[in-house]
Scaffold this motif. Structure first.
Motif, PDB file in Angstrom:
ATOM      1  N   ASP A 102       0.812  -1.221   0.000  1.00 57.99           N
ATOM      2  CA  ASP A 102       0.000   0.000   0.000  1.00 57.99           C
ATOM      3  C   ASP A 102       0.846   1.273   0.000  1.00 57.99           C
ATOM      4  O   ASP A 102       0.312   2.384   0.020  1.00 57.99           O
ATOM      5  CB  ASP A 102      -0.960   0.007   1.183  1.00 57.99           C
ATOM      6  N   THR A 103       2.178   1.140  -0.044  1.00 53.91           N
ATOM      7  CA  THR A 103       3.047   2.314  -0.119  1.00 53.91           C
ATOM      8  C   THR A 103       3.029   2.878  -1.526  1.00 53.91           C
ATOM      9  O   THR A 103       3.138   2.146  -2.507  1.00 53.91           O
ATOM     10  CB  THR A 103       4.500   1.934   0.248  1.00 53.91           C
ATOM     11  N   ILE A 104       2.880   4.197  -1.634  1.00 56.09           N
ATOM     12  CA  ILE A 104       2.851   4.843  -2.949  1.00 56.09           C
ATOM     13  C   ILE A 104       4.237   4.818  -3.571  1.00 56.09           C
ATOM     14  O   ILE A 104       5.233   5.147  -2.925  1.00 56.09           O
ATOM     15  CB  ILE A 104       2.328   6.283  -2.836  1.00 56.09           C
ATOM     16  N   LEU A 105       4.302   4.420  -4.835  1.00 57.43           N
ATOM     17  CA  LEU A 105       5.534   4.451  -5.607  1.00 57.43           C
ATOM     18  C   LEU A 105       5.542   5.680  -6.517  1.00 57.43           C
ATOM     19  O   LEU A 105       6.477   6.467  -6.509  1.00 57.43           O
ATOM     20  CB  LEU A 105       5.679   3.169  -6.430  1.00 57.43           C
ATOM     21  N   CYS A 106       4.496   5.849  -7.319  1.00 52.78           N
ATOM     22  CA  CYS A 106       4.368   6.985  -8.243  1.00 52.78           C
ATOM     23  C   CYS A 106       3.477   8.027  -7.603  1.00 52.78           C
ATOM     24  O   CYS A 106       2.255   7.854  -7.543  1.00 52.78           O
ATOM     25  CB  CYS A 106       3.789   6.494  -9.575  1.00 52.78           C
ATOM     26  N   CYS A 117       2.704  11.041  -8.535  1.00 49.16           N
ATOM     27  CA  CYS A 117       1.839  11.788  -9.455  1.00 49.16           C
ATOM     28  C   CYS A 117       0.527  11.048  -9.731  1.00 49.16           C
ATOM     29  O   CYS A 117      -0.557  11.615  -9.647  1.00 49.16           O
ATOM     30  CB  CYS A 117       2.556  12.035 -10.779  1.00 49.16           C
ATOM     31  N   GLU A 118       0.647   9.771 -10.091  1.00 50.11           N
ATOM     32  CA  GLU A 118      -0.518   8.971 -10.453  1.00 50.11           C
ATOM     33  C   GLU A 118      -1.065   8.171  -9.272  1.00 50.11           C
ATOM     34  O   GLU A 118      -2.054   7.447  -9.416  1.00 50.11           O
ATOM     35  CB  GLU A 118      -0.158   8.011 -11.592  1.00 50.11           C
ATOM     36  N   GLU A 119      -0.422   8.274  -8.113  1.00 46.49           N
ATOM     37  CA  GLU A 119      -0.844   7.571  -6.890  1.00 46.49           C
ATOM     38  C   GLU A 119      -0.890   6.058  -7.096  1.00 46.49           C
ATOM     39  O   GLU A 119      -1.799   5.369  -6.650  1.00 46.49           O
ATOM     40  CB  GLU A 119      -2.194   8.094  -6.402  1.00 46.49           C
ATOM     41  N   ILE A 120       0.128   5.541  -7.781  1.00 51.55           N
ATOM     42  CA  ILE A 120       0.254   4.106  -8.018  1.00 51.55           C
ATOM     43  C   ILE A 120       1.077   3.500  -6.890  1.00 51.55           C
ATOM     44  O   ILE A 120       2.150   4.007  -6.543  1.00 51.55           O
ATOM     45  CB  ILE A 120       0.941   3.822  -9.372  1.00 51.55           C
ATOM     46  N   THR A 121       0.569   2.409  -6.310  1.00 43.63           N
ATOM     47  CA  THR A 121       1.247   1.785  -5.175  1.00 43.63           C
ATOM     48  C   THR A 121       2.224   0.702  -5.630  1.00 43.63           C
ATOM     49  O   THR A 121       2.173   0.231  -6.773  1.00 43.63           O
ATOM     50  CB  THR A 121       0.232   1.159  -4.215  1.00 43.63           C
ATOM     51  N   PHE A 122       3.077   0.289  -4.699  1.00 43.59           N
ATOM     52  CA  PHE A 122       3.984  -0.830  -4.968  1.00 43.59           C
ATOM     53  C   PHE A 122       3.193  -2.099  -5.273  1.00 43.59           C
ATOM     54  O   PHE A 122       3.597  -2.903  -6.113  1.00 43.59           O
ATOM     55  CB  PHE A 122       4.914  -1.059  -3.772  1.00 43.59           C
ATOM     56  N   ARG A 155       2.734   1.119 -19.376  1.00 41.53           N
ATOM     57  CA  ARG A 155       1.469   0.995 -20.106  1.00 41.53           C
ATOM     58  C   ARG A 155       0.424   0.218 -19.308  1.00 41.53           C
ATOM     59  O   ARG A 155      -0.771   0.502 -19.399  1.00 41.53           O
ATOM     60  CB  ARG A 155       1.715   0.330 -21.455  1.00 41.53           C
ATOM     61  N   LEU A 156       0.867  -0.741 -18.509  1.00 43.22           N
ATOM     62  CA  LEU A 156      -0.068  -1.554 -17.733  1.00 43.22           C
ATOM     63  C   LEU A 156      -0.629  -0.818 -16.521  1.00 43.22           C
ATOM     64  O   LEU A 156      -1.796  -0.998 -16.169  1.00 43.22           O
ATOM     65  CB  LEU A 156       0.633  -2.831 -17.258  1.00 43.22           C
ATOM     66  N   THR A 157       0.204  -0.009 -15.879  1.00 46.94           N
ATOM     67  CA  THR A 157      -0.174   0.536 -14.572  1.00 46.94           C
ATOM     68  C   THR A 157      -0.284   2.062 -14.522  1.00 46.94           C
ATOM     69  O   THR A 157      -0.794   2.593 -13.545  1.00 46.94           O
ATOM     70  CB  THR A 157       0.865   0.127 -13.519  1.00 46.94           C
ATOM     71  N   ARG A 158       0.221   2.763 -15.524  1.00 43.44           N
ATOM     72  CA  ARG A 158       0.321   4.225 -15.563  1.00 43.44           C
ATOM     73  C   ARG A 158       1.447   4.756 -14.672  1.00 43.44           C
ATOM     74  O   ARG A 158       1.597   5.969 -14.514  1.00 43.44           O
ATOM     75  CB  ARG A 158      -1.000   4.919 -15.176  1.00 43.44           C
ATOM     76  N   VAL A 159       2.268   3.894 -14.101  1.00 42.89           N
ATOM     77  CA  VAL A 159       3.390   4.384 -13.315  1.00 42.89           C
ATOM     78  C   VAL A 159       4.316   5.192 -14.224  1.00 42.89           C
ATOM     79  O   VAL A 159       4.636   4.781 -15.339  1.00 42.89           O
ATOM     80  CB  VAL A 159       4.146   3.211 -12.651  1.00 42.89           C
TER      81      VAL A 159
END
Length: 559
Positions: free
Chosen positions: A468-472, A474-479, A498-502
Motif C-alpha cells: 500500500d506504499t505509494i511508488l508513483c 503523481c498517479e498515486e500508483i502503489t507498490f 502501459r499496464l499501470t500508468r506508473v
C-alpha cells in the motif's frame, strides 16, 4: 531587510509575504501546509522545492497548475487550493495571448545557472564567444549556492561565493536569463522554452548542459504527506527565504547534505529532533575517514564542523538508522525509525526532511541522444564524455551532476573546461586553459570517491515497501499495483508503464522511474542497463498550449 511587505489571499485567508518570496515559502511560513488535492482525495504540499515533483500546484488568479515553489508571491493575487478535477462549470481563466517567440543563436548556450553552468559561461565568454545562460530559477546560483531572494543578506561564505560567481558571470558579457522553462530539446541542436510567459527558441552553435541533480526520496508509508519534503527543499526555504520548514524537524537519509541542513535549521531556531543517517558512523571505518581528510582537508574539516555544531545544539545523530514510516497525528507527523539492531524510535515533528541520494537531471541529454552508462554503485546513469566534457553528440557538452554525481567543486572545474572547449570549437580562444585544469578535476573526483565511500550513495532495495506504499506520487500508483503489473507482464519498464500508468504523471517518472527499473530487474532476473529506464518525452516540463503554438509559428517562419 527593507523589502516592503505584500499580501495575497489563499482560499480567502490573507497571507503576508515579501517581494521576491516564493508562494510556497510564504504559505509554509503562515503554517499553510496543504496546497492541492489529488484525484484520490489525498492532500499534497511542497516536496522537492525546485520544480521537479509538480506536487505544489495551486490556482493563481483563476489559472491552474502553477507551481508554488517556482512562482513568486504577488501583491493582491488570489490563490486557491487546486482541486484534482475542476467542475465543468468552472471558468477556464480566459484566453491568454502569447507574444511572438524570441529567437536566439549564441555561440554557446549554457543550460543551468549553478556552479557548473556559471563557470562554463564565464570561461566561454572570456574566450570571446557569445554566451546565453538559461536558468529555471528566478535567481541564478543553483542548488549548491542557493542565493537569497530580495533584500535578504547572504547567510555565510558559501552564499557569498555564489553571489560573487553570479556577478562575475554577468560581468563576463554572458546574458543570464532566469525563470526559463525548457520543454523541448531536438537535433540541431534546437531548444524550445518558455520565458516570462513568452516562447523562446534557441539555435546555438554549441550547448553546455549543466542541469544538476534532484534528490532521491526514501519511499515508505506516508512519504507523500504534507510536511514531508526533501532536505534540499527545506534548505531552499531557509537559505533563500529565511523561512523555517517547521518548528520541530527531523532529517533522514544518507549523505553530508543532511548534516549541513540540520545544522542550518538548528542555528535558524528550529528544534531538530533527530538526524537519522543510513550509513554507519565514520568511527566504524577510520581508515576511510583518514583517506578522506588527506584528499581534501578543507572540505573534510567542514564536515566535522557540521557534526560539532550539531553536538553543540544537542541534536542527536544516529547512524545505521532508516525511516520506516510516517503517519499524521493531528497537525504533526509521527515518524518511526529503526536502527541496525532493530530498535525503533519515534519522533513527533512538524516537518520531515529526506535525502536518500541524488538522481541526475539528464532528460535533455537523453533527448539529444547522448550515450549513457549505468553506474551500479550510485544506481543512476552517467553520461559518456571526452576529456573536454563533450558528449557523444557533437557540439553538446555536459558538466556537473547532470552527467553523474560528482559534487559542486568538480562541477566548477568541469564548467571551466567545457566553457573553454566549446568556445575553442567555434574559433574562440584555445583549449590550453582547459588542459591545465585536468589535474584539479582529478583531485576533486578523488575526494568525492572517498567521501561517498563513507555513505550509501546507491538506492535502497525496492523490495522493502509494503503493497500500500505509494511508488508513483503523481498517479498515486502503489507498490502493490506495480507488483501485480509485473506478474502480468514483467518485460520492461515501458511495458509496466502501459499496464499501470506508473511514470505517466507530471514529473514524468523522475522519482518512480529508477525504482520501476529496479523492480523490473528483480522480476526478470535481468540486470539494469542504460536502456532499462523510462524514455524522456517532450514536453519535458508542463507548458501552455499557447506557448507551444508561438514556438511552432517561429519555427515555421524563422524570419
Amino acid at each position: 531587510m527593507t523589502t516592503d511587505p505584500i499580501t495575497f489571499s489563499f482560499d480567502g485567508r490573507i497571507i503576508p509575504a515579501r517581494a521576491g518570496q516564493s508562494l510556497a515559502a510564504a504559505l509554509i511560513k503562515a503554517d499553510q501546509r496543504i496546497f492541492r488535492q489529488t484525484v484520490k482525495g489525498a492532500s499534497r504540499s511542497m516536496f522537492c522545492g525546485m520544480g521537479v515533483c509538480q506536487d505544489c500546484l495551486v490556482t493563481i488568479d483563476g489559472i491552474a497548475n502553477r507551481r508554488a515553489c517556482m512562482t513568486l508571491a504577488a501583491d493582491g493575487a488570489t490563490v486557491q487550493t487546486q482541486a484534482a478535477l475542476a467542475p465543468l462549470s468552472a471558468p477556464m481563466g480566459g484566453v491568454r495571448l502569447v507574444p511572438p517567440a524570441r529567437q536566439i543563436a549564441p555561440d554557446v548556450l549554457v543550460i543551468g545557472g549553478g556552479a557548473g553552468g556559471l563557470n562554463a559561461a564565464i570561461a566561454a565568454a572570456s574566450a570571446g564567444a557569445s554566451v546565453v545562460v538559461l536558468d529555471e530559477r528566478k535567481v541564478p546560483g543553483g542548488q549548491y549556492f542557493k542565493q537569497p531572494s530580495g533584500d535578504i543578506l547572504v547567510l555565510d561564505d558559501q552564499q557569498a561565493e555564489g553571489q560573487a560567481l553570479v556577478a562575475q558571470a554577468r560581468a563576463s558579457g554572458a546574458e543570464l536569463l532566469t525563470g526559463v522553462e525548457i520543454w523541448g530539446a531536438f537535433d540541431g541542436p534546437l531548444f524550445l522554452a518558455e520565458h516570462h510567459g513568452a516562447a523562446l527558441v534557441a539555435r546555438p552553435k554549441r550547448v553546455i548542459v549543466a542541469t544538476g541533480a534532484y534528490e532521491r526520496p526514501h519511499m515508505v508509508p506516508g512519504w507523500t504527506l504534507p510536511g514531508v519534503m526533501t532536505t534540499g527543499a527545506a534548505q531552499t526555504l531557509w537559505r533563500s527565504y529565511r523561512t523555517l520548514p517547521g518548528r520541530r524537524v527531523a532529517v533522514c537519509g544518507s549523505g553530508p547534505l543532511n548534516l549541513q541542513v540540520a545544522l542550518e535549521l538548528a542555528e535558524g531556531g528550529a528544534t531538530v529532533a533527530l538526524v537519522a543517517e543510513a550509513s554507519p558512523s565514520p568511527l566504524s571505518h577510520p581508515m576511510a575517514a583518514l583517506a578522506l581528510a588527506l584528499s581534501g582537508p578543507g572540505l573534510a574539516a567542514k564536515g566535522f564542523r557540521f557534526l560539532r555544531g550539531l553536538r553543540r545544539h544537542r541534536v542527536p545523530v544516529r547512524y545505521s538508522t532508516r525511516l520506516l514510516r510516517v503517519v499524521p497525528e493531528g497537525n504533526a507527523l509521527r515518524a518511526t525509525f529503526r536502527d541496525a539492531g532493530g530498535t525503533e524510535t519515534e519522533v513527533l515533528v512538524d516537518t520531515l526532511c529526506m535525502n536518500d541520494g541524488f538522481e541526475p537531471q539528464n532528460e535533455i541529454l537523453r533527448l539529444l541522444g547522448a550515450d549513457m552508462r549505468l553506474d551500479r554503485v550510485f544506481g543512476h546513469l552517467r553520461c559518456t564524455r571526452t576529456a573536454m566534457l563533450e558528449t557523444t553528440v557533437p557540439g553538446v557538452y555536459a558538466v556537473g551532476d547532470c552527467a553523474g554525481l560528482g559534487g559542486a567543486p568538480a562541477a566548477t572545474v568541469e564548467g571551466r573546461i567545457a566553457g573553454h572547449g566549446a568556445a575553442s570549437s567555434v574559433g574562440k580562444g584555445s583549449t590550453q586553459a582547459a588542459i591545465g585544469l585536468q589535474a584539479a578535476l582529478a583531485r576533486h573526483r578523488r575526494f568525492q570517491a572517498r567521501l561517498w565511500a563513507m555513505y550509501t550513495p546507491g538506492p535502497h532495495s525496492p523490495a522493502i515497501p509494503s503493497d500500500d506504499t505509494i511508488l508513483c506520487r503523481c498517479e498515486e500508483i502503489t507498490f502493490g499495483e506495480v507488483r501485480e503489473g509485473l506478474q502480468a507482464s514483467p518485460g520492461h519498464a515501458g511495458t509496466l508503464k502501459r499496464l499501470t500508468r506508473v511514470g505517466m504523471g507530471r514529473c514524468q517518472g523522475r522519482y518512480c522511474g529508477g525504482v520501476a527499473a529496479r523492480l523490473v530487474a528483480e522480476a526478470t532476473g535481468q540486470p539494469i542497463s542504460d536502456h532499462s529506464h523510462f524514455a524522456p518525452r517532450v514536453p519535458i516540463k508542463p507548458v501552455s498550449i499557447a506557448t507551444i503554438l508561438a514556438a511552432q509559428q517561429a519555427l515555421d517562419d524563422p524570419a
